[in-house]
Scaffold this motif. Sequence first.
Motif, short mmCIF file in Angstrom:
data_model
loop_
_atom_site.label_atom_id
_atom_site.label_comp_id
_atom_site.label_asym_id
_atom_site.label_seq_id
_atom_site.Cartn_x
_atom_site.Cartn_y
_atom_site.Cartn_z
N PHE A 29 2.49 15.68 -5.84
CA PHE A 29 1.50 15.40 -6.88
C PHE A 29 1.53 16.45 -7.98
O PHE A 29 1.88 17.61 -7.75
CB PHE A 29 0.11 15.35 -6.27
CG PHE A 29 -0.08 14.20 -5.33
CD1 PHE A 29 -0.52 12.98 -5.78
CD2 PHE A 29 0.22 14.34 -3.98
CE1 PHE A 29 -0.68 11.91 -4.91
CE2 PHE A 29 0.07 13.28 -3.12
CZ PHE A 29 -0.38 12.06 -3.58
N THR B 209 5.60 4.59 1.72
CA THR B 209 6.08 5.87 2.26
C THR B 209 6.84 5.65 3.55
O THR B 209 7.87 6.27 3.81
CB THR B 209 4.90 6.82 2.51
OG1 THR B 209 4.14 6.93 1.32
CG2 THR B 209 5.38 8.20 2.92
N ARG C 220 0.84 -1.20 0.00
CA ARG C 220 0.00 0.00 0.00
C ARG C 220 0.87 1.25 0.00
O ARG C 220 1.99 1.23 0.51
CB ARG C 220 -0.88 0.04 1.25
CG ARG C 220 -2.00 -0.97 1.32
CD ARG C 220 -2.96 -0.57 2.44
NE ARG C 220 -2.22 -0.24 3.66
CZ ARG C 220 -1.97 -1.12 4.64
NH1 ARG C 220 -2.37 -2.37 4.52
NH2 ARG C 220 -1.31 -0.74 5.71
N PRO C 221 0.33 2.37 -0.52
CA PRO C 221 1.11 3.61 -0.54
C PRO C 221 1.67 3.99 0.83
O PRO C 221 2.81 4.42 0.94
CB PRO C 221 0.09 4.65 -1.01
CG PRO C 221 -0.87 3.89 -1.83
CD PRO C 221 -0.95 2.53 -1.21
N ASP C 222 0.87 3.82 1.91
CA ASP C 222 1.37 4.24 3.22
C ASP C 222 2.54 3.37 3.68
O ASP C 222 3.47 3.85 4.32
CB ASP C 222 0.24 4.27 4.26
CG ASP C 222 -0.42 2.93 4.47
OD1 ASP C 222 -1.26 2.56 3.64
OD2 ASP C 222 -0.11 2.27 5.47
N ARG D 140 6.30 18.84 3.02
CA ARG D 140 5.47 17.82 3.63
C ARG D 140 6.02 16.43 3.30
O ARG D 140 6.10 15.56 4.16
CB ARG D 140 4.05 17.95 3.10
CG ARG D 140 3.05 17.08 3.80
CD ARG D 140 1.67 17.28 3.24
NE ARG D 140 1.59 16.83 1.85
CZ ARG D 140 0.47 16.74 1.16
NH1 ARG D 140 -0.68 17.10 1.72
NH2 ARG D 140 0.45 16.34 -0.07
N ALA D 141 6.45 16.25 2.05
CA ALA D 141 7.03 14.96 1.67
C ALA D 141 8.33 14.72 2.45
O ALA D 141 8.59 13.60 2.89
CB ALA D 141 7.29 14.93 0.17
N ARG E 187 -1.78 18.51 -4.02
CA ARG E 187 -2.76 17.90 -3.13
C ARG E 187 -2.39 18.18 -1.68
O ARG E 187 -2.04 17.28 -0.94
CB ARG E 187 -2.78 16.39 -3.33
CG ARG E 187 -3.63 15.93 -4.49
CD ARG E 187 -3.57 14.44 -4.57
NE ARG E 187 -4.43 13.94 -5.62
CZ ARG E 187 -5.72 13.65 -5.45
NH1 ARG E 187 -6.28 13.80 -4.28
NH2 ARG E 187 -6.44 13.22 -6.46
N LEU E 188 -2.49 19.43 -1.30
CA LEU E 188 -2.25 19.77 0.11
C LEU E 188 -3.54 19.53 0.88
O LEU E 188 -4.60 19.37 0.29
CB LEU E 188 -1.85 21.24 0.23
CG LEU E 188 -0.46 21.59 -0.31
CD1 LEU E 188 -0.29 23.08 -0.39
CD2 LEU E 188 0.61 20.98 0.58
N THR F 70 8.31 13.10 6.01
CA THR F 70 8.16 11.66 6.23
C THR F 70 9.52 10.96 6.32
O THR F 70 9.57 9.73 6.37
CB THR F 70 7.33 11.00 5.09
OG1 THR F 70 8.07 11.14 3.87
CG2 THR F 70 5.96 11.63 4.93
N ARG G 81 6.44 11.36 -2.05
CA ARG G 81 6.12 11.93 -3.34
C ARG G 81 5.35 13.25 -3.23
O ARG G 81 4.81 13.58 -2.18
CB ARG G 81 5.27 10.97 -4.15
CG ARG G 81 3.85 10.87 -3.62
CD ARG G 81 2.96 10.06 -4.52
NE ARG G 81 2.76 10.71 -5.82
CZ ARG G 81 2.00 10.22 -6.78
NH1 ARG G 81 1.40 9.05 -6.60
NH2 ARG G 81 1.84 10.86 -7.90
#
Lengths: 351, 257
Positions: free
Chosen positions: B84, B76, B71-73, B164-165, B88-89, B168, B82
Amino acid sequence: MKQKKTLLTLIAILILFVFVFIADQTLDSYKMRILNLCAIYVILGLSMNLINGFTGLFSLGHAGFMAVGAYTTAILTMPDIVKTQNFFMTPMMKPLDTLHVPFFLALLAGGILAGVVGYLIGAPALRLRGDYLAIATLGFAEIIRVVFTNTQSITNGALGLKGIPVSTNIWWTFGLALVTVLIIGSLINSSYGRAFKAIREDEIAAESMGINLFKHKVIAFTIGAFFAGIGGGLLGSLLGTIDPLMFRFFLTFNVLLIIILGGMGSITGTIISAIIITIGGEALRFLDESMTIGSLVIPGISGMRMVVFSALLMIVVIFFNHGIMGTKEFTWDGLFAKFAKKPLAKGGNKQ
Amino acid sequence: MKLLKVENVSMIFGGLTAVKEFNLELNQGEIVALIGPNGAGKTTAFNVITGVYTPTIGHVSYKEKNITGQRPDQITKQGIARTFQNIRLFKDLSVLDNVLIANHLHLKSNFLEATFKLPRYRREEKQILEKSLNLLEKVGLKDAQGEKASSLPYGKQRRLEIARALATNPTILLLDEPAAGMNPKETDDLTEFIRQIRDDFKLSIFMIEHHMQVVMGISDRIIVFDYGVTIAEGNPYEIQNNQKVIEAYLGVAEDYA
């Protein structure tokens, strides 16, 4: 500054309890019941707002969770003799007929069981989104109601339960409403609360930021169901009688009305609008009775006040689609800012 | 060690092959760009790497571990972040909240610890706040921390999305058209900014970009896509002089003969 705000909060809580004390001493039972309902609807509104407003899950299963809480609390608090009176058609199931626990534990059990049911429903249903989730949760709530109608030996079926000990009083309702506000408020302002809001804002982005969508949705859903169960338990023991028909979609609609009017995603808004809707519902009772305007006599139509609420809901949705508070909250800083402005304006007029 | 390895990936939607036999190796500290005409399947390739899609054929591995189908999460969490193409804030939340949210994935406290503000949670929350403020300072958004994300000007929204990216803690950053809609001045700043974060955060960067000025300026390698097929790969100089690339972008000259 932070200490000062904590102090102010404590003072506000103290004032609330002084108010509860005075109300308890002076008001008649009808007014007390309305106050109790206000507090219960605050709990219900907040629990639904956590799911629908903060996490953005369009769930319509609230009445089901309330039913679980109400029945659990009722069954665990009813004395044996009342149970045998109630279950004259089919005797009650074995360990349940003599089982009882103190009111608070019964409420807690109701909440936990509702939470478990929420988890079991959430696990499959939360894979759906938007309208589909709404339909699925609505269906589950109806299933719970139908099950309760048919489990004669546990819930007494369609006859309902009567003579539930009225343990709910204003201290319980206001006390638990306060606890709910503090707990949900604290959750919302934590890292988990931010994750919930992120899911509401943009699921794809939230998932790309490493938030496990499913896990967080289930957490929000389960906690919401838990508090709905507590609210249901309080309601049952306030009214003294419950039956499956009480937990139709209409009850969910009432709570939904509160959170939409108050603002999806605002605790303050939910509190304000729970009070407005509950008191408003009673104040508008005259609409259900026959009215005489001059020589014109309008016969009473029961349910007329719900028309007012429906119209109100439409107006809110069309013209004020963020509700009373939107996603804003009451803060002491906000209040200070308002007061700080006022003296300035007055100073200007003094000249 | 190859940080990211995409092996022979194809993504087929019904009868449409969006990406065909895509291969990529990304080394530590590298900047690789993916270019190609509109609809060439660039974003699809991104979505395969980040777990939005599971590839029809092929694998993706990160640090020699197969991550295909996660899954994406989960992806990450392991270190691939990533941005967008169409920003996509979390629009209605504050700039600071946007960055704080991206720290949530490393939170060890459970929701009860968080609700009742137990010591471990308080310690973590404090660290998260400090780290986020530092990050905002680095990307020059500290003064805007209290503002709504949607109220920022476009260029700053792009920067916030990158910040934000970064929150993580990635080792690989995937940028989907970071310079889209920027003016030349902003584009220059961005190029400098990408280089700077690569060095500061020890990142490897894989990006999709249309601005040739950005692409040619900072890429170590460039991959060119056309109709989902890799038509060229090489350093900026090689790509500029590749006949197939010129044809894909400008068309073939035979019509004028």
